[in-house]
Design an enzyme around this catalytic site. Sequence first.
Site: not given
Length: 268
Positions: A147, A149, A152, A165, A187
Amino acid sequence: MASKSSSSGASSSSGGGRTKVGRYELGRTLGEGSFAKVKFAKNSETGENVAIKIIDKEKVLKHKMIGQIKREISTMKLVRHPNVIRMHEVMASKTKIYIVLEFVTGGELFDRIASKGRLKEDEARKYFQHLINAVNYCHSRGVFHRDLKPENLLLDANGVLKVSDFGLSALPQQVREDGLLHTTCGTPNYVAPEVINNKGYDGAKADLWSCGVILYVLMAGYLPFEEANLMVLYKKINKADFSCPPWFSSSAKKLIKRILDPSPVTVS
Protein backbone atom coordinates in the site's frame (compact mmCIF):
# COMPACT_ATOMS: atom_id res chain seq x y z
CA MET A 1 18.50 3.76 23.79
CA ALA A 2 18.07 0.17 22.69
CA SER A 3 14.40 -0.40 22.00
CA LYS A 4 12.62 -3.61 22.64
CA SER A 5 9.84 -5.07 20.54
CA SER A 6 8.38 -7.36 23.15
CA SER A 7 4.71 -7.46 24.01
CA SER A 8 4.04 -6.34 27.53
CA GLY A 9 1.01 -5.48 29.58
CA ALA A 10 0.01 -1.83 29.71
CA SER A 11 -1.82 -0.16 32.49
CA SER A 12 -3.12 3.29 31.82
CA SER A 13 -3.39 5.80 34.60
CA SER A 14 -4.23 9.48 34.58
CA GLY A 15 -2.19 10.95 37.38
CA GLY A 16 -2.15 14.74 37.45
CA GLY A 17 -4.53 15.06 34.52
CA ARG A 18 -2.13 13.31 32.12
CA THR A 19 -2.99 9.85 30.84
CA LYS A 20 -0.10 7.44 31.06
CA VAL A 21 0.36 4.14 29.26
CA GLY A 22 3.23 2.24 30.84
CA ARG A 23 6.05 4.80 30.97
CA TYR A 24 4.53 7.00 28.27
CA GLU A 25 2.57 10.20 28.87
CA LEU A 26 -0.07 10.63 26.21
CA GLY A 27 -0.58 13.97 24.49
CA ARG A 28 -2.51 15.26 21.50
CA THR A 29 -4.10 13.10 18.80
CA LEU A 30 -2.02 13.07 15.61
CA GLY A 31 -4.41 11.07 13.45
CA GLU A 32 -7.51 8.92 13.61
CA GLY A 33 -8.80 5.97 11.56
CA SER A 34 -11.70 3.53 11.89
CA PHE A 35 -9.89 1.13 14.22
CA ALA A 36 -7.10 3.16 15.71
CA LYS A 37 -5.91 6.58 16.67
CA VAL A 38 -2.34 7.80 16.82
CA LYS A 39 -1.33 9.96 19.75
CA PHE A 40 1.78 11.93 20.50
CA ALA A 41 3.46 10.69 23.69
CA LYS A 42 6.59 11.23 25.76
CA ASN A 43 8.69 8.57 27.43
CA SER A 44 8.68 9.82 31.03
CA GLU A 45 12.00 8.06 31.77
CA THR A 46 14.04 9.33 28.81
CA GLY A 47 12.05 12.36 27.60
CA GLU A 48 11.97 10.85 24.09
CA ASN A 49 9.00 11.79 21.88
CA VAL A 50 7.10 8.90 20.32
CA ALA A 51 3.85 8.24 18.47
CA ILE A 52 1.54 5.61 19.93
CA LYS A 53 -0.93 3.81 17.72
CA ILE A 54 -3.86 2.87 19.96
CA ILE A 55 -5.96 0.06 18.55
CA ASP A 56 -9.42 -0.77 19.87
CA LYS A 57 -9.48 -4.57 20.44
CA GLU A 58 -13.27 -4.82 20.27
CA LYS A 59 -13.46 -3.10 16.84
CA VAL A 60 -10.57 -5.17 15.53
CA LEU A 61 -12.25 -8.42 16.59
CA LYS A 62 -15.62 -7.33 15.22
CA HIS A 63 -14.14 -6.61 11.78
CA LYS A 64 -11.90 -9.71 11.86
CA MET A 65 -8.80 -7.52 11.62
CA ILE A 66 -6.73 -9.30 14.25
CA GLY A 67 -4.63 -11.07 11.57
CA GLN A 68 -3.82 -7.75 9.95
CA ILE A 69 -2.74 -6.18 13.26
CA LYS A 70 -0.56 -9.18 14.15
CA ARG A 71 0.96 -8.99 10.69
CA GLU A 72 1.73 -5.30 11.09
CA ILE A 73 3.47 -5.98 14.41
CA SER A 74 5.50 -8.95 13.15
CA THR A 75 6.48 -6.95 10.06
CA MET A 76 7.65 -3.99 12.14
CA LYS A 77 9.74 -6.34 14.29
CA LEU A 78 11.54 -7.61 11.18
CA VAL A 79 12.28 -4.19 9.76
CA ARG A 80 15.09 -1.93 11.01
CA HIS A 81 16.05 0.69 8.44
CA PRO A 82 16.67 4.48 8.49
CA ASN A 83 13.92 4.99 5.87
CA VAL A 84 11.29 2.96 7.72
CA ILE A 85 9.35 4.13 10.78
CA ARG A 86 10.77 2.29 13.76
CA MET A 87 8.67 0.36 16.25
CA HIS A 88 9.93 0.61 19.85
CA GLU A 89 7.57 -1.77 21.62
CA VAL A 90 4.07 -3.21 21.81
CA MET A 91 1.87 -3.20 24.90
CA ALA A 92 -1.66 -4.34 25.55
CA SER A 93 -4.41 -3.74 28.08
CA LYS A 94 -7.78 -5.53 28.31
CA THR A 95 -9.35 -3.27 25.68
CA LYS A 96 -6.47 -1.74 23.70
CA ILE A 97 -3.28 -2.59 21.83
CA TYR A 98 -0.56 0.07 21.96
CA ILE A 99 2.12 0.16 19.26
CA VAL A 100 4.90 2.58 20.22
CA LEU A 101 6.50 4.10 17.12
CA GLU A 102 9.21 6.57 16.21
CA PHE A 103 7.76 10.10 16.09
CA VAL A 104 8.58 12.15 13.00
CA THR A 105 7.79 15.84 12.73
CA GLY A 106 7.90 16.58 8.99
CA GLY A 107 4.38 15.37 8.17
CA GLU A 108 3.26 13.36 5.14
CA LEU A 109 4.95 13.70 1.79
CA PHE A 110 1.38 13.94 0.44
CA ASP A 111 0.76 17.20 2.38
CA ARG A 112 3.97 18.63 1.01
CA ILE A 113 2.78 18.09 -2.58
CA ALA A 114 -0.75 19.24 -1.74
CA SER A 115 0.52 22.54 -0.29
CA LYS A 116 3.57 23.25 -2.46
CA GLY A 117 2.69 21.45 -5.68
CA ARG A 118 5.13 19.33 -7.63
CA LEU A 119 8.74 18.93 -6.55
CA LYS A 120 11.83 19.79 -8.55
CA GLU A 121 13.37 16.76 -10.17
CA ASP A 122 16.44 16.58 -7.92
CA GLU A 123 14.26 16.72 -4.78
CA ALA A 124 11.90 14.09 -6.19
CA ARG A 125 14.95 11.96 -7.00
CA LYS A 126 16.18 12.23 -3.40
CA TYR A 127 12.85 11.03 -1.97
CA PHE A 128 12.57 8.31 -4.59
CA GLN A 129 16.04 7.09 -3.60
CA HIS A 130 14.99 6.94 0.09
CA LEU A 131 11.82 5.08 -0.90
CA ILE A 132 13.66 2.54 -3.08
CA ASN A 133 16.25 1.98 -0.31
CA ALA A 134 13.46 1.22 2.17
CA VAL A 135 11.48 -0.98 -0.22
CA ASN A 136 14.59 -2.86 -1.32
CA TYR A 137 15.49 -3.54 2.32
CA CYS A 138 11.95 -4.72 3.14
CA HIS A 139 11.96 -7.07 0.15
CA SER A 140 15.32 -8.50 1.26
CA ARG A 141 13.61 -9.40 4.57
CA GLY A 142 10.70 -10.98 2.70
CA VAL A 143 8.31 -8.12 3.50
CA PHE A 144 6.07 -6.57 0.81
CA HIS A 145 4.29 -3.33 1.75
CA ARG A 146 1.37 -3.47 -0.73
CA ASP A 147 0.00 0.00 0.00
CA LEU A 148 2.76 2.41 -0.96
CA LYS A 149 1.42 5.93 -1.58
CA PRO A 150 2.50 9.45 -0.52
CA GLU A 151 0.11 9.37 2.48
CA ASN A 152 2.17 6.48 3.91
CA LEU A 153 5.47 8.30 3.43
CA LEU A 154 6.45 10.57 6.32
CA LEU A 155 9.29 13.06 6.58
CA ASP A 156 11.44 13.66 9.62
CA ALA A 157 12.83 17.04 10.72
CA ASN A 158 15.85 16.59 8.41
CA GLY A 159 13.72 15.76 5.36
CA VAL A 160 14.50 12.04 5.51
CA LEU A 161 11.68 9.94 4.11
CA LYS A 162 10.22 7.19 6.32
CA VAL A 163 7.85 4.49 5.08
CA SER A 164 4.96 3.86 7.49
CA ASP A 165 1.76 1.87 7.79
CA PHE A 166 2.51 -1.77 7.27
CA GLY A 167 -1.11 -2.78 7.94
CA LEU A 168 -1.44 -4.42 4.51
CA SER A 169 2.08 -5.79 4.30
CA ALA A 170 2.56 -9.39 3.27
CA LEU A 171 5.07 -11.71 4.85
CA PRO A 172 6.67 -14.72 3.11
CA GLN A 173 4.20 -17.17 4.69
CA GLN A 174 1.39 -15.57 2.69
CA VAL A 175 2.97 -16.51 -0.60
CA ARG A 176 1.13 -19.48 -2.14
CA GLU A 177 2.62 -22.60 -3.77
CA ASP A 178 2.82 -20.75 -7.09
CA GLY A 179 5.15 -18.24 -5.40
CA LEU A 180 2.61 -15.42 -5.78
CA LEU A 181 0.42 -13.33 -3.51
CA HIS A 182 -3.35 -13.46 -4.01
CA THR A 183 -5.00 -10.66 -2.02
CA THR A 184 -6.19 -7.57 -3.80
CA CYS A 185 -5.31 -4.62 -1.64
CA GLY A 186 -3.84 -1.18 -1.79
CA THR A 187 -5.18 2.11 -3.10
CA PRO A 188 -6.63 1.84 -6.65
CA ASN A 189 -4.57 4.64 -8.28
CA TYR A 190 -1.29 3.17 -7.03
CA VAL A 191 -2.04 -0.51 -7.63
CA ALA A 192 -0.22 -2.60 -10.26
CA PRO A 193 -2.23 -4.18 -13.13
CA GLU A 194 -1.49 -7.74 -11.98
CA VAL A 195 -2.98 -6.99 -8.53
CA ILE A 196 -6.22 -5.75 -10.11
CA ASN A 197 -6.39 -8.78 -12.41
CA ASN A 198 -6.54 -11.19 -9.49
CA LYS A 199 -4.26 -13.76 -11.09
CA GLY A 200 -1.67 -13.70 -8.32
CA TYR A 201 1.27 -11.32 -8.32
CA ASP A 202 4.85 -10.86 -7.24
CA GLY A 203 4.75 -8.58 -4.18
CA ALA A 204 8.13 -7.02 -4.98
CA LYS A 205 7.13 -6.07 -8.53
CA ALA A 206 3.76 -4.74 -7.37
CA ASP A 207 5.53 -2.52 -4.79
CA LEU A 208 7.90 -1.29 -7.50
CA TRP A 209 4.93 -0.25 -9.68
CA SER A 210 3.58 1.83 -6.76
CA CYS A 211 7.03 3.45 -6.41
CA GLY A 212 6.84 4.43 -10.09
CA VAL A 213 3.42 6.04 -9.57
CA ILE A 214 4.78 7.90 -6.51
CA LEU A 215 7.76 9.23 -8.51
CA TYR A 216 5.35 10.47 -11.20
CA VAL A 217 3.16 12.20 -8.56
CA LEU A 218 6.19 13.87 -6.93
CA MET A 219 7.34 15.32 -10.23
CA ALA A 220 3.97 16.05 -11.87
CA GLY A 221 1.90 17.11 -8.85
CA TYR A 222 -0.94 14.84 -10.03
CA LEU A 223 -1.62 11.12 -10.64
CA PRO A 224 -0.73 9.30 -13.86
CA PHE A 225 -3.98 7.30 -13.67
CA GLU A 226 -7.04 9.16 -12.43
CA GLU A 227 -10.67 8.44 -13.33
CA ALA A 228 -13.89 8.80 -11.34
CA ASN A 229 -15.12 5.48 -12.77
CA LEU A 230 -13.18 2.55 -11.26
CA MET A 231 -13.57 0.32 -14.33
CA VAL A 232 -12.21 3.06 -16.63
CA LEU A 233 -9.35 3.60 -14.14
CA TYR A 234 -8.50 -0.14 -14.16
CA LYS A 235 -8.53 -0.20 -17.98
CA LYS A 236 -6.06 2.70 -18.04
CA ILE A 237 -3.81 1.01 -15.47
CA ASN A 238 -3.95 -2.30 -17.37
CA LYS A 239 -2.75 -0.62 -20.56
CA ALA A 240 -0.41 1.78 -18.70
CA ASP A 241 -2.33 4.50 -20.53
CA PHE A 242 -0.62 7.68 -19.27
CA SER A 243 1.56 10.46 -20.61
CA CYS A 244 4.40 12.41 -19.02
CA PRO A 245 4.19 16.20 -18.76
CA PRO A 246 6.67 18.20 -20.87
CA TRP A 247 8.82 19.28 -17.90
CA PHE A 248 9.96 15.68 -17.16
CA SER A 249 13.56 15.13 -18.26
CA SER A 250 14.13 12.38 -20.81
CA SER A 251 15.87 10.20 -18.19
CA ALA A 252 12.90 10.59 -15.79
CA LYS A 253 10.45 9.71 -18.59
CA LYS A 254 12.50 6.65 -19.49
CA LEU A 255 12.66 5.45 -15.88
CA ILE A 256 8.94 5.95 -15.23
CA LYS A 257 7.97 4.22 -18.49
CA ARG A 258 10.21 1.30 -17.57
CA ILE A 259 8.66 0.95 -14.13
CA LEU A 260 5.07 1.50 -15.28
CA ASP A 261 5.20 -1.36 -17.77
CA PRO A 262 1.90 -3.28 -17.56
CA SER A 263 3.71 -6.62 -17.98
CA PRO A 264 5.39 -7.57 -14.66
CA VAL A 265 7.60 -10.05 -16.52
CA THR A 266 9.50 -7.28 -18.32
CA VAL A 267 9.99 -5.04 -15.28
CA SER A 268 13.52 -5.58 -14.05
